[in-house]
Write an enzyme that holds these catalytic residues in place. Sequence first.
Site, PDB file in Angstrom:
ATOM      1  N   PRO A   2       0.840  -1.210   0.000  1.00 37.80           N
ATOM      2  CA  PRO A   2       0.000   0.000   0.000  1.00 37.80           C
ATOM      3  C   PRO A   2       0.872   1.257   0.000  1.00 37.80           C
ATOM      4  O   PRO A   2       1.810   1.360   0.783  1.00 37.80           O
ATOM      5  CB  PRO A   2      -0.779  -0.117   1.314  1.00 37.80           C
ATOM      6  CG  PRO A   2      -0.665  -1.534   1.733  1.00 37.80           C
ATOM      7  CD  PRO A   2       0.630  -2.032   1.180  1.00 37.80           C
ATOM      8  N   GLU A   3       0.569   2.177  -0.895  1.00 36.16           N
ATOM      9  CA  GLU A   3       1.302   3.434  -0.981  1.00 36.16           C
ATOM     10  C   GLU A   3       0.354   4.559  -0.545  1.00 36.16           C
ATOM     11  O   GLU A   3      -0.740   4.293  -0.065  1.00 36.16           O
ATOM     12  CB  GLU A   3       1.817   3.644  -2.417  1.00 36.16           C
ATOM     13  CG  GLU A   3       2.684   2.482  -2.902  1.00 36.16           C
ATOM     14  CD  GLU A   3       3.201   2.657  -4.331  1.00 36.16           C
ATOM     15  OE1 GLU A   3       3.310   3.802  -4.798  1.00 36.16           O
ATOM     16  OE2 GLU A   3       3.492   1.638  -4.976  1.00 36.16           O
ATOM     17  N   HIS A  91      -5.401 -14.554   9.712  1.00 36.11           N
ATOM     18  CA  HIS A  91      -4.346 -13.548   9.921  1.00 36.11           C
ATOM     19  C   HIS A  91      -4.873 -12.232  10.501  1.00 36.11           C
ATOM     20  O   HIS A  91      -4.363 -11.170  10.184  1.00 36.11           O
ATOM     21  CB  HIS A  91      -3.598 -13.267   8.606  1.00 36.11           C
ATOM     22  CG  HIS A  91      -3.171 -14.491   7.888  1.00 36.11           C
ATOM     23  ND1 HIS A  91      -2.251 -15.385   8.423  1.00 36.11           N
ATOM     24  CD2 HIS A  91      -3.540 -15.013   6.683  1.00 36.11           C
ATOM     25  CE1 HIS A  91      -2.078 -16.376   7.565  1.00 36.11           C
ATOM     26  NE2 HIS A  91      -2.842 -16.189   6.515  1.00 36.11           N
ATOM     27  N   ARG A 110       1.409 -11.517   5.881  1.00 35.62           N
ATOM     28  CA  ARG A 110       2.870 -11.610   5.878  1.00 35.62           C
ATOM     29  C   ARG A 110       3.540 -10.908   7.055  1.00 35.62           C
ATOM     30  O   ARG A 110       4.726 -11.080   7.285  1.00 35.62           O
ATOM     31  CB  ARG A 110       3.393 -11.066   4.543  1.00 35.62           C
ATOM     32  CG  ARG A 110       2.877 -11.933   3.383  1.00 35.62           C
ATOM     33  CD  ARG A 110       3.207 -11.343   2.051  1.00 35.62           C
ATOM     34  NE  ARG A 110       4.621 -11.383   1.768  1.00 35.62           N
ATOM     35  CZ  ARG A 110       5.176 -10.829   0.684  1.00 35.62           C
ATOM     36  NH1 ARG A 110       4.419 -10.178  -0.173  1.00 35.62           N
ATOM     37  NH2 ARG A 110       6.458 -10.922   0.480  1.00 35.62           N
ATOM     38  N   ARG A 149      22.113  15.362  -8.057  1.00 38.70           N
ATOM     39  CA  ARG A 149      22.016  13.966  -7.608  1.00 38.70           C
ATOM     40  C   ARG A 149      22.234  13.028  -8.790  1.00 38.70           C
ATOM     41  O   ARG A 149      21.595  13.149  -9.829  1.00 38.70           O
ATOM     42  CB  ARG A 149      20.622  13.697  -6.989  1.00 38.70           C
ATOM     43  CG  ARG A 149      20.349  14.523  -5.736  1.00 38.70           C
ATOM     44  CD  ARG A 149      21.150  14.065  -4.550  1.00 38.70           C
ATOM     45  NE  ARG A 149      20.839  12.692  -4.190  1.00 38.70           N
ATOM     46  CZ  ARG A 149      20.033  12.350  -3.184  1.00 38.70           C
ATOM     47  NH1 ARG A 149      19.459  13.260  -2.449  1.00 38.70           N
ATOM     48  NH2 ARG A 149      19.818  11.072  -2.910  1.00 38.70           N
TER      49      ARG A 149
END
Length: 268
Positions: A2-3, A91, A110, A149
């Site tokens: 998830p972002e 879970h 997980r 950079r």
Amino acid sequence: MPELPEVETIRRSILSNENAILVKIDIFHPGILRRQDFDPAELYGQPIRRIARRGKFLVFFMQEERHIIVHLGMSGRFYMIEKGQELSGKHIHAVLHLDNGRRLVYQDARRFGGLRFVIDIEDFFCRMGCEPLEDEFNADLLAKLVKDRKVAIKTLMLNQNLIAGIGNIYADEALFAAGILPQRPAGSLTTVEVERLTQAIKQVLNESIEQRGTTFRDFRDGYNKSGGFQHHLQVYGRINEPCRLCGRPLARERIGGRSSHYCRHCQS
Ligand SMILES: [Zn+2]
């Protein structure tokens, strides 16, 4: 994983629980307790004052110096179930019981994510970069972040200490929308490209939030429902499929250890 759009989608779908009182918390798997600055029982009987998001973290502001921070790791889900509704599924590691009869459920096959009970929230987020949907994130700021950079622009975009909340999906999508190759050294972007990328990041994140996030396997919103942005992805997960702009097959390459999807023709 998830972002920003997925965590924001969850936040919005559970927002109606602001001001509800936390009755108790069940922890079924102690391994998901990532940090405990105080005893969670201290929060029982206290209202949830605000439900916020910082980067990929969901934050429950309880009392001053008493916060609950949730991170979903790779596959975590955080959703509410209504009064009387059965708790079902494997879970399930933690349940927050509220006085409005609802429960907030943390489920994670997980277990890369977890809950944190944090006193000093400013210290916790002190190294985190700017929020890309806030006004503070603009072309001037991105120009400063990329200046000189040598690292690939894709890798720079994933650095949470520079920009918060962008992961693999939205980095690839934003770079495609901006027409910039992911492997370009960040410092090589021109002023015009920096402006395009700034707008593309905001646009892609906002569009995904409108579609309630991207679900490949695991992501569910705060109602435990799938998102819809996976139907709108231009490049991510579409290796060898035709580019939606030029029709040529899309490429995939590992950049900074992360699988990256792009069009050799439309991005330069
Ligand atoms: Zn193309």
